[in-house]
Design a protein around this motif. Structure first.
Motif, PDB file in Angstrom:
ATOM      1  N   TYR A  65       2.530  62.770 -56.225  1.00 44.96           N
ATOM      2  CA  TYR A  65       3.457  61.639 -55.793  1.00 44.96           C
ATOM      3  C   TYR A  65       4.948  61.971 -56.657  1.00 44.96           C
ATOM      4  O   TYR A  65       4.980  61.052 -57.771  1.00 44.96           O
ATOM      5  CB  TYR A  65       2.993  60.424 -56.249  1.00 44.96           C
ATOM      6  CG  TYR A  65       1.574  60.270 -55.616  1.00 44.96           C
ATOM      7  CD1 TYR A  65       1.291  60.149 -54.331  1.00 44.96           C
ATOM      8  CD2 TYR A  65       0.375  59.971 -56.505  1.00 44.96           C
ATOM      9  CE1 TYR A  65       0.082  60.194 -53.964  1.00 44.96           C
ATOM     10  CE2 TYR A  65      -0.479  60.177 -56.191  1.00 44.96           C
ATOM     11  CZ  TYR A  65      -1.132  59.926 -54.635  1.00 44.96           C
ATOM     12  OH  TYR A  65      -2.172  59.754 -54.121  1.00 44.96           O
ATOM     13  N   ALA A  79       6.162  51.343 -51.968  1.00 50.03           N
ATOM     14  CA  ALA A  79       6.655  51.353 -53.220  1.00 50.03           C
ATOM     15  C   ALA A  79       7.329  52.507 -53.210  1.00 50.03           C
ATOM     16  O   ALA A  79       7.291  53.483 -52.391  1.00 50.03           O
ATOM     17  CB  ALA A  79       5.805  50.971 -54.405  1.00 50.03           C
ATOM     18  N   VAL A  81       8.065  55.591 -56.210  1.00 47.80           N
ATOM     19  CA  VAL A  81       7.420  56.516 -57.299  1.00 47.80           C
ATOM     20  C   VAL A  81       8.586  56.582 -58.250  1.00 47.80           C
ATOM     21  O   VAL A  81       9.834  57.074 -58.033  1.00 47.80           O
ATOM     22  CB  VAL A  81       6.718  57.808 -57.204  1.00 47.80           C
ATOM     23  CG1 VAL A  81       6.263  58.458 -58.400  1.00 47.80           C
ATOM     24  CG2 VAL A  81       5.587  57.743 -56.224  1.00 47.80           C
ATOM     25  N   THR A  82       8.432  55.934 -59.368  1.00 52.09           N
ATOM     26  CA  THR A  82       9.536  55.835 -60.478  1.00 52.09           C
ATOM     27  C   THR A  82       9.574  56.813 -61.593  1.00 52.09           C
ATOM     28  O   THR A  82      10.373  57.196 -62.433  1.00 52.09           O
ATOM     29  CB  THR A  82       9.969  54.595 -60.941  1.00 52.09           C
ATOM     30  OG1 THR A  82       8.724  53.992 -61.602  1.00 52.09           O
ATOM     31  CG2 THR A  82      10.278  53.547 -59.849  1.00 52.09           C
ATOM     32  N   ARG A  93       3.962  55.542 -62.214  1.00 51.72           N
ATOM     33  CA  ARG A  93       4.506  54.337 -61.918  1.00 51.72           C
ATOM     34  C   ARG A  93       5.221  53.974 -60.946  1.00 51.72           C
ATOM     35  O   ARG A  93       5.988  54.970 -60.523  1.00 51.72           O
ATOM     36  CB  ARG A  93       5.519  53.860 -63.283  1.00 51.72           C
ATOM     37  CG  ARG A  93       4.770  54.033 -64.598  1.00 51.72           C
ATOM     38  CD  ARG A  93       5.767  53.850 -65.875  1.00 51.72           C
ATOM     39  NE  ARG A  93       6.784  52.846 -65.634  1.00 51.72           N
ATOM     40  CZ  ARG A  93       6.564  51.709 -66.249  1.00 51.72           C
ATOM     41  NH1 ARG A  93       5.704  51.579 -67.245  1.00 51.72           N
ATOM     42  NH2 ARG A  93       7.661  50.872 -66.158  1.00 51.72           N
ATOM     43  N   ILE A  94       5.253  52.773 -60.118  1.00 49.53           N
ATOM     44  CA  ILE A  94       5.649  52.768 -58.902  1.00 49.53           C
ATOM     45  C   ILE A  94       6.609  51.267 -58.957  1.00 49.53           C
ATOM     46  O   ILE A  94       6.166  50.360 -59.945  1.00 49.53           O
ATOM     47  CB  ILE A  94       4.755  52.479 -57.682  1.00 49.53           C
ATOM     48  CG1 ILE A  94       3.624  51.370 -58.124  1.00 49.53           C
ATOM     49  CG2 ILE A  94       4.111  53.882 -57.427  1.00 49.53           C
ATOM     50  CD1 ILE A  94       2.689  51.227 -56.962  1.00 49.53           C
ATOM     51  N   HIS A  95       7.599  51.303 -58.227  1.00 44.56           N
ATOM     52  CA  HIS A  95       8.457  49.813 -58.116  1.00 44.56           C
ATOM     53  C   HIS A  95       8.239  49.182 -56.461  1.00 44.56           C
ATOM     54  O   HIS A  95       8.226  50.080 -55.698  1.00 44.56           O
ATOM     55  CB  HIS A  95       9.981  50.010 -58.426  1.00 44.56           C
ATOM     56  CG  HIS A  95      10.711  49.081 -58.362  1.00 44.56           C
ATOM     57  ND1 HIS A  95      10.830  48.252 -59.435  1.00 44.56           N
ATOM     58  CD2 HIS A  95      11.462  48.483 -57.551  1.00 44.56           C
ATOM     59  CE1 HIS A  95      11.587  47.290 -59.239  1.00 44.56           C
ATOM     60  NE2 HIS A  95      12.162  47.465 -57.962  1.00 44.56           N
ATOM     61  N   THR A 109       7.903  46.690 -61.388  1.00 45.31           N
ATOM     62  CA  THR A 109       7.293  47.996 -61.488  1.00 45.31           C
ATOM     63  C   THR A 109       5.960  47.735 -61.979  1.00 45.31           C
ATOM     64  O   THR A 109       5.534  46.705 -62.380  1.00 45.31           O
ATOM     65  CB  THR A 109       8.099  48.677 -62.524  1.00 45.31           C
ATOM     66  OG1 THR A 109       9.529  48.910 -62.141  1.00 45.31           O
ATOM     67  CG2 THR A 109       7.475  50.091 -62.852  1.00 45.31           C
ATOM     68  N   THR A 112       0.394  52.309 -62.462  1.00 48.88           N
ATOM     69  CA  THR A 112      -0.841  52.326 -61.692  1.00 48.88           C
ATOM     70  C   THR A 112      -2.023  52.877 -62.564  1.00 48.88           C
ATOM     71  O   THR A 112      -3.278  52.514 -62.131  1.00 48.88           O
ATOM     72  CB  THR A 112      -0.903  53.374 -60.242  1.00 48.88           C
ATOM     73  OG1 THR A 112      -0.581  54.564 -60.778  1.00 48.88           O
ATOM     74  CG2 THR A 112       0.024  52.562 -59.390  1.00 48.88           C
ATOM     75  N   ILE A 126      -2.449  54.007 -54.170  1.00 49.16           N
ATOM     76  CA  ILE A 126      -1.646  54.539 -53.417  1.00 49.16           C
ATOM     77  C   ILE A 126      -2.769  55.094 -52.347  1.00 49.16           C
ATOM     78  O   ILE A 126      -3.659  55.839 -52.806  1.00 49.16           O
ATOM     79  CB  ILE A 126      -0.990  55.860 -54.036  1.00 49.16           C
ATOM     80  CG1 ILE A 126       0.160  55.097 -55.013  1.00 49.16           C
ATOM     81  CG2 ILE A 126      -0.134  56.753 -52.953  1.00 49.16           C
ATOM     82  CD1 ILE A 126       0.891  56.170 -55.830  1.00 49.16           C
TER      83      ILE A 126
END
Length: 150
Positions: A65, A79, A81-82, A93-95, A109, A112, A126
């Motif tokens: 990802y 979201a 992926v940040t 980490r996702i936002h 944020t 995960t 995800i």
């Protein structure tokens, strides 16, 4: 016309990156593939078309990802992926951007990796990588709106 073993290793690396970029980029004549779809294509050709070692290292490097990819979650939310989790590339980490009804929200944020063991956060797994531009979400627009990528 050179055989792959005669090509400079840097040429083979750049070629692999260029192929990935071409598969995932949005063009005026086609939508970009999701990163996961592109990685599957590279992986499928790792013996017949591409250097197997370079394909494996490329996938390890960018992760399943990559930062900036749109993902769909088990609960239906969307979201971006940040940042990557270098201990477990499957848990970035996702936002959050869209709720389960695909309506825009004031996102927040989520890590995960930390949410994995939390039963309240089970829906934030995800399940799908979305193509660039899905639901009208463009990376440049998101960055301009203040979404921070690491």
């Amino acid at each position: 016309g050179l055989k792959d073993h005669k090509l400079n290793p840097f040429t083979r690396m750049i070629t692999l990156c260029d192929i990935y970029d071409a598969m995932t980029s949005e063009r005026c004549y086609k939508e970009g593939n999701s990163s996961l779809a592109a990685l599957k294509i590279l992986y499928a050709g790792k013996v017949t078309k591409y250097d197997p070692h370079l394909v494996t290292e490329f996938i390890k490097c960018i992760g399943l990802y990559p930062v900036g990819n749109l993902v769909e979650l088990k609960n239906g939310c969307v979201a971006i992926v940040t940042s990557n989790n270098y201990q477990n590339r499957r848990l970035p980490r996702i936002h959050l951007l869209l709720n389960e009804n695909k309506k825009r929200i004031d996102g927040y944020t989520i890590d995960t990796a930390k949410a994995k063991g939390d039963s309240k956060m089970a829906g934030y797994q995800i399940v799908n990588v979305l193509a660039t531009g899905s639901y009208g979400l463009k990376l440049q627009d998101l960055i301009e709106q203040g979404v921070k990528l690491e």
